[in-house]
Motif scaffolding. Structure first.
Motif: not given
Length: 274
Positions: A36-41, A48-51, A234-237, A252-261
Motif C-alpha cells: 500500500a505504501e508503495r502504491i500510494v506514493r 491517480i485516484p487509488y483504492v 484493476f491490477i493485482e501486484t 504484476l511485479h510491484l517494481d514494474k508498476l510505476e513505469t507502467m502507470l
C-alpha cells in the motif's frame, strides 16, 4: 478518510483513470502495508485516484490444499489498517450474502466475484450495505447481460455501482478480452467500467490445479483498455509474485508498476484530447 463513493474515484482534477490495486490475498500485515505504501506514493505522484485491493479470503480455489486466507477478521482488520494508515479507500470481495455486512464494517467497496455476479441474494446484500458495489462480469456473460446484475443492485436502492471486465472464457484454459464490451457497458449502465488486467490474463483449469497466467501481456491489456475508454484499472501486484500465496502466475511485479502507470497516464492524456 471520508469516501464519497463513485464521485471519489470518477471525478478528479487530473481526469486520470482510477486504480484498484494490491495483492491477490491478504497474506500478512507487514506485506499489505508495504504494498500500500508503495502504491500510494506512486499514485499520489501521478494523480491517480487509488483504492487498495486485497481479498480477506479466497473461496474459489482449484485444490483443497490451496491457500485461502489468514482468517477473515484478521485480514479485514489489516484492510482497515491500510485505510487508517494511508487514508485510501479499500475494496475486498466476499462470497455469500451473510458476509456482506461483515465485510462492509471494514472496507469502502464490496466486490462481487465474477462467478457469483448472477447471484441475486449476494447482489442485494451488497446493495443493502450502502457501500460502493463492484460487480465483476462473469467469464460466461456478454457485456449486455451485465445490465441485469446492475439492475438488481440499483433497484435495491444503491446506485454506487462499478462494473469490472475480466475476460471471457475461451475454450477450457484461456480467456480473451472483447474490448467492445467496455464502451457498451458504460453506455448501457451509466456507471464506471474497470478493466481487470491481471485476471483477464489467467489461464485457469490447469492440470496441476494451479492457475497459470501471462503477466508479460499486462501492459498490452492495460493500454488497449485505456484506449477504448475504461474508467479504471484493476491490477493485482506483489513484490515477489513467484512466492505469492495466491494467483502469483498472473500478478504484476510491484517494481514494474510505476513505469507502467506513467506510460498509461500519458496514453490517457492523449485519449482525453481526442
Amino acid at each position: 478518510m471520508i469516501f464519497n463513493g463513485i464521485d471519489h474515484i470518477r471525478h478528479n482534477e487530473s481526469d486520470n483513470f482510477f486504480l484498484l490495486a494490491g495483492p491477490c490475498a491478504i497474506e500478512d500485515e507487514t506485506l499489505a502495508l508495504k504494498i500500500a505504501e508503495r502504491i500510494v506514493r506512486i499514485t499520489d505522484d501521478l494523480k491517480i485516484p487509488y483504492v487498495f485491493k486485497g481479498s480477506y479470503r479466497k473461496a474459489n480455489r482449484s485444490r483443497l490444499d490451496s491457500f485461502t486466507g489468514i482468517g477473515d477478521e484478521k485480514a479485514l482488520k489489516i484492510l482497515r489498517k491500510v485505510n487508517e494508515t494511508f487514508g485510501v479507500p479499500t475494496v475486498t470481495d466476499f462470497h455469500s450474502a451473510p458476509e456482506a455486512a461483515m465485510a462492509a464494517e471494514y472496507v469502502d467497496m464490496l466486490q462481487i466475484p465474477a462467478f457469483l455476479c448472477r447471484q441475486t441474494d449476494i447482489l442485494v446484500a451488497a446493495a443493502n450495505t450502502g457501500k460502493v458495489v463492484n460487480i465483476k462480469k462473469g467469464q460466461f456473460l456478454s457485456a449486455g447481460a451485465m445490465k441485469f446484475a446492475v439492475d438488481k443492485v440499483r433497484e435495491s436502492g444503491n446506485s454506487n455501482i462499478v462494473i469490472t471486465e475480466r475476460g471471457t472464457t475461451l475454450g477450457y484454459q484461456d480467456l480473451v478480452v472483447d474490448y467492445r464490451g467496455i464502451p457498451e457497458m458504460k453506455e448501457s449502465n451509466n456507471c464506471p467500467v474497470v478493466m481487470d488486467i491481471t485476471h483477464s490474463l489467467q489461464q485457469p483449469n490447469q492440470l496441476s490445479g494451479v492457475t497459470g497466467g501471462k503477466p508479460e501481456l499486462i501492459e498490452t491489456i492495460a493500454r488497449a483498455a485505456i484506449a477504448v475508454g475504461a474508467d479504471g484499472l484493476f491490477i493485482e501486484t506483489h513484490p515477489d509474485p513467484a512466492n505469492a500465496k495466491s494467483d502469483g502466475a498472473n500478478m504484476l511485479h510491484l517494481d514494474k508498476l510505476e513505469t507502467m502507470l506513467k506510460r498509461l497516464t500519458i496514453l490517457r492524456q492523449a485519449v482525453n484530447q481526442l
